[in-house]
Design a protein around this motif. Structure first.
Motif, mmCIF file in Angstrom:
data_model
loop_
_atom_site.group_PDB
_atom_site.id
_atom_site.type_symbol
_atom_site.label_atom_id
_atom_site.label_comp_id
_atom_site.label_asym_id
_atom_site.label_seq_id
_atom_site.Cartn_x
_atom_site.Cartn_y
_atom_site.Cartn_z
ATOM 1 N N PRO A 50 0.834 -1.218 0.000
ATOM 2 C CA PRO A 50 0.000 0.000 0.000
ATOM 3 C C PRO A 50 0.861 1.257 0.000
ATOM 4 N N ALA A 51 1.330 1.634 -1.184
ATOM 5 C CA ALA A 51 2.277 2.748 -1.292
ATOM 6 C C ALA A 51 1.601 4.109 -1.308
ATOM 7 N N GLY A 52 0.270 4.157 -1.310
ATOM 8 C CA GLY A 52 -0.437 5.427 -1.371
ATOM 9 C C GLY A 52 -0.640 5.931 -2.784
ATOM 10 N N ASN A 53 -0.037 5.250 -3.747
ATOM 11 C CA ASN A 53 -0.184 5.596 -5.153
ATOM 12 C C ASN A 53 -0.405 4.300 -5.916
ATOM 13 N N ASP A 54 -1.519 4.186 -6.627
ATOM 14 C CA ASP A 54 -1.859 2.928 -7.283
ATOM 15 C C ASP A 54 -0.807 2.487 -8.293
ATOM 16 N N ALA A 55 -0.272 3.434 -9.045
ATOM 17 C CA ALA A 55 0.725 3.087 -10.064
ATOM 18 C C ALA A 55 1.999 2.556 -9.419
ATOM 19 N N VAL A 56 2.474 3.235 -8.349
ATOM 20 C CA VAL A 56 3.680 2.793 -7.642
ATOM 21 C C VAL A 56 3.444 1.447 -6.983
ATOM 22 N N SER A 57 2.270 1.282 -6.389
ATOM 23 C CA SER A 57 1.925 0.020 -5.739
ATOM 24 C C SER A 57 1.943 -1.135 -6.730
ATOM 25 N N LEU A 58 1.384 -0.906 -7.923
ATOM 26 C CA LEU A 58 1.365 -1.945 -8.949
ATOM 27 C C LEU A 58 2.775 -2.260 -9.432
ATOM 28 N N LEU A 59 3.596 -1.232 -9.604
ATOM 29 C CA LEU A 59 4.975 -1.465 -10.018
ATOM 30 C C LEU A 59 5.734 -2.299 -8.992
ATOM 31 N N LEU A 60 5.492 -2.032 -7.698
ATOM 32 C CA LEU A 60 6.127 -2.824 -6.646
ATOM 33 C C LEU A 60 5.695 -4.288 -6.720
ATOM 34 N N THR A 61 4.419 -4.508 -6.963
ATOM 35 C CA THR A 61 3.913 -5.876 -7.058
ATOM 36 C C THR A 61 4.493 -6.597 -8.263
ATOM 37 N N LEU A 62 4.515 -5.926 -9.410
ATOM 38 C CA LEU A 62 5.088 -6.540 -10.599
ATOM 39 C C LEU A 62 6.593 -6.728 -10.434
ATOM 40 N N GLY A 63 7.231 -5.846 -9.682
ATOM 41 C CA GLY A 63 8.642 -6.032 -9.371
ATOM 42 C C GLY A 63 8.871 -7.269 -8.525
ATOM 43 N N THR A 64 7.967 -7.505 -7.571
ATOM 44 C CA THR A 64 8.050 -8.717 -6.751
ATOM 45 C C THR A 64 7.828 -9.951 -7.609
ATOM 46 N N PHE A 65 6.918 -9.849 -8.582
ATOM 47 C CA PHE A 65 6.732 -10.932 -9.551
ATOM 48 C C PHE A 65 8.060 -11.227 -10.242
ATOM 49 N N GLY A 66 8.792 -10.182 -10.593
ATOM 50 C CA GLY A 66 10.066 -10.359 -11.269
ATOM 51 C C GLY A 66 11.183 -10.824 -10.358
ATOM 52 N N VAL A 67 11.150 -10.439 -9.066
ATOM 53 C CA VAL A 67 12.209 -10.807 -8.135
ATOM 54 C C VAL A 67 12.376 -12.325 -8.052
ATOM 55 N N SER A 68 11.262 -13.055 -8.085
ATOM 56 C CA SER A 68 11.349 -14.510 -7.992
ATOM 57 C C SER A 68 12.159 -15.096 -9.142
ATOM 58 N N PHE A 69 12.253 -14.350 -10.254
ATOM 59 C CA PHE A 69 12.981 -14.861 -11.400
ATOM 60 C C PHE A 69 14.488 -14.810 -11.195
ATOM 61 N N PHE A 70 14.947 -14.040 -10.203
ATOM 62 C CA PHE A 70 16.367 -14.078 -9.877
ATOM 63 C C PHE A 70 16.783 -15.459 -9.381
ATOM 64 N N MET A 71 15.844 -16.194 -8.793
ATOM 65 C CA MET A 71 16.144 -17.526 -8.273
ATOM 66 C C MET A 71 16.101 -18.588 -9.366
ATOM 67 N N ARG A 72 15.539 -18.261 -10.509
ATOM 68 C CA ARG A 72 15.365 -19.277 -11.535
ATOM 69 C C ARG A 72 16.686 -19.793 -12.101
ATOM 70 N N PRO A 73 17.681 -18.932 -12.383
ATOM 71 C CA PRO A 73 18.956 -19.497 -12.828
ATOM 72 C C PRO A 73 19.593 -20.416 -11.777
ATOM 73 N N LEU A 74 19.444 -20.061 -10.496
ATOM 74 C CA LEU A 74 19.974 -20.936 -9.448
ATOM 75 C C LEU A 74 19.229 -22.266 -9.436
ATOM 76 N N GLY A 75 17.896 -22.204 -9.553
ATOM 77 C CA GLY A 75 17.120 -23.430 -9.641
ATOM 78 C C GLY A 75 17.492 -24.236 -10.863
ATOM 79 N N ALA A 76 17.759 -23.544 -11.985
ATOM 80 C CA ALA A 76 18.173 -24.224 -13.210
ATOM 81 C C ALA A 76 19.485 -24.970 -12.999
ATOM 82 N N ILE A 77 20.421 -24.320 -12.306
ATOM 83 C CA ILE A 77 21.722 -24.944 -12.054
ATOM 84 C C ILE A 77 21.587 -26.147 -11.133
ATOM 85 N N VAL A 78 20.907 -25.943 -10.009
ATOM 86 C CA VAL A 78 20.825 -27.003 -8.993
ATOM 87 C C VAL A 78 19.937 -28.160 -9.457
ATOM 88 N N ILE A 79 18.701 -27.849 -9.860
ATOM 89 C CA ILE A 79 17.767 -28.916 -10.235
ATOM 90 C C ILE A 79 18.123 -29.488 -11.607
#
Length: 425
Positions: A50-79
């Motif tokens: 709840p950033a107080g601005n809908d656009a900023v709040s949505l960008l934060l959420t979509l950024g969190t969606f993207g953050v999980s992808f930082f783990m994907r190369p590690l998962g690719a290597i390990v698994i």
């Protein structure tokens, strides 16, 4: 043919469709939770950021969606390396368990208003677990499908894409029903958790099925290596670079489809139920047509099909967005989604078969996992964020087309390299 290979081939003929079902169901559930998060980004933004601005709040959420992808190369290597050493089946069961863990956390997680800053922090951790799991899923699932019937590699590998179409349909149906029947307060209070709970309840079924399938004939017959990661980087760097480039258009197009419900609501002013309904059609096209494209790629070659689809996307996507934005309507959005569904499926459904042929058996899962997840992390995971940023920065609602055109150019260059350098048809 060795006794081991002969025995494995006989077994595969009796169990190949069981393997397809096991991989497709598990893969669909793996991706279901990731897609649902993107579809409900607007609701999650208000509850956890709840950033107080809908656009900023949505960008934060979509950024969190993207953050999980930082783990994907590690998962690719390990698994991925685990799959090349211990087998495809072992890696598939591990990935589904990890996805269930991340989903369980999201299902029960209190919101920002209940526990404060701990809510978004824990949400990010859950997304990281899911990203790690998904990092090993594509390579393991694709290798598992492609190696059961090598002479029909394109057809059987395409079920990986068909299962992602099923994911899109399931997630979009949930989005359509929930946004169409629940009030805004009900959706924010508990409705958004329902699809995550659905995925969690079906997870044990997918785990059971995956635990009771046979290993692939090619893996059983091949000589394994104890260092698939080192072998991939030591002798297959060119193949890896070409494979990454080939994946770029597939991942950008997929996540553009994922972003369309948010785009329809925030930019075009269409109702959420209409936006989700349009995505249902895209998912159905992908689910039904992927095996047909895979079969066709076995007959005439994969790169020609993919180059044709990529070129059409490059040429048509800007006029399509301009037409949609000029006078937005449900009919226009549905027509555009159908057209995108056909072209994206023509590209994406042939991709797993091609990737499985680029790398040898001993490093196949490692190579495919790395190529896919490097491209997805850089270009796909942050795709919705980049698209939202482009729209906000340029003020142009046609901006999403720019990103897809860039991706098409990158993949066209990579496909040409696959033909000229690696000799693929």
């Amino acid at each position: 043919m060795s006794d081991t290979l002969a025995a494995a081939s006989v077994a595969s003929r009796g169990h190949v469709w069981r393997a397809v079902v096991a991989t497709s169901i598990g893969n669909a559930l793996e991706w279901f939770d990731l897609v649902v998060y993107g579809f409900f980004a607007v609701v999650i933004a208000k509850l956890f950021f709840p950033a107080g601005n809908d656009a900023v709040s949505l960008l934060l959420t979509l950024g969190t969606f993207g953050v999980s992808f930082f783990m994907r190369p590690l998962g690719a290597i390990v698994i991925g390396a685990y799959a090349d050493r211990a087998g495809r089946k072992a890696a598939l069961t591990l990935s589904i368990l990890l996805m269930m863990l991340g989903t369980a956390i999201i299902v029960v997680l209190p919101t920002y208003s209940q526990i404060g800053v701990a809510a978004p922090v824990i949400l990010v951790l859950a997304r990281l677990v899911q990203g790690f799991s998904a990092g090993g899923e594509f390579g393991s699932a694709t290798a598992f499908l492609a190696e059961h019937v090598p002479h029909r590699r394109g057809f059987f590998a395409s079920w990986q894409v068909a299962s992602q179409g099923l994911t899109t349909v399931l997630a979009a149906v949930f989005g359509t029903v929930l946004t169409g029947t629940l009030s805004a307060d009900q959706l924010a209070g508990w409705g958004w958790r329902i699809p995550f709970a659905f995925g969690l309840l079906l997870g044990p079924i997918a785990y059971y099925i995956r635990s009771n399938v046979d290993e692939t004939p090619e893996f059983l017959a091949a000589k394994t290596t104890r260092s698939p990661l080192r072998d991939t980087f030591a002798g297959q760097k060119t193949r890896l670079a070409i494979a990454v480039g080939i994946v770029v258009l597939g991942t950008v197009a997929t996540y553009l489809v994922l972003f369309m419900p948010t785009y329809g609501v925030k930019q075009l002013g269409l109702s959420p139920s209409v936006s989700f309904s349009a995505v249902v059609l895209t998912g159905l096209i992908q689910m039904v047509c992927s095996p047909l494209v895979g079969h066709w790629s076995d007959k005439i070659g994969r790169t020609g099909l993919m180059l044709t689809s990529a070129a059409l996307l490059l040429v048509l996507i800007y006029p399509a967005f301009a037409w949609l934005v000029d006078q937005p309507s449900p009919a226009k959005l549905i027509a555009m989604q159908v057209a995108m569904g056909v072209l994206v499926t023509g590209y994406f459904a042939a991709l797993p078969g091609l990737l499985s042929e680029i790398f040898p058996v001993a490093t196949r899962t490692t190579g495919m996992s790395l190529a896919y997840n490097i491209a997805v992390t850089i270009f796909g995971g942050f795709g919705p964020f980049i698209i939202a940023w482009l729209i906000r920065t340029t003020g142009d609602k046609v901006a999403p087309s720019f990103y897809l055109m860039f991706a098409a150019l990158v993949s066209i260059v990579a496909l040409v390299a696959a033909r000229r350098v690696l000799g693929f048809k």
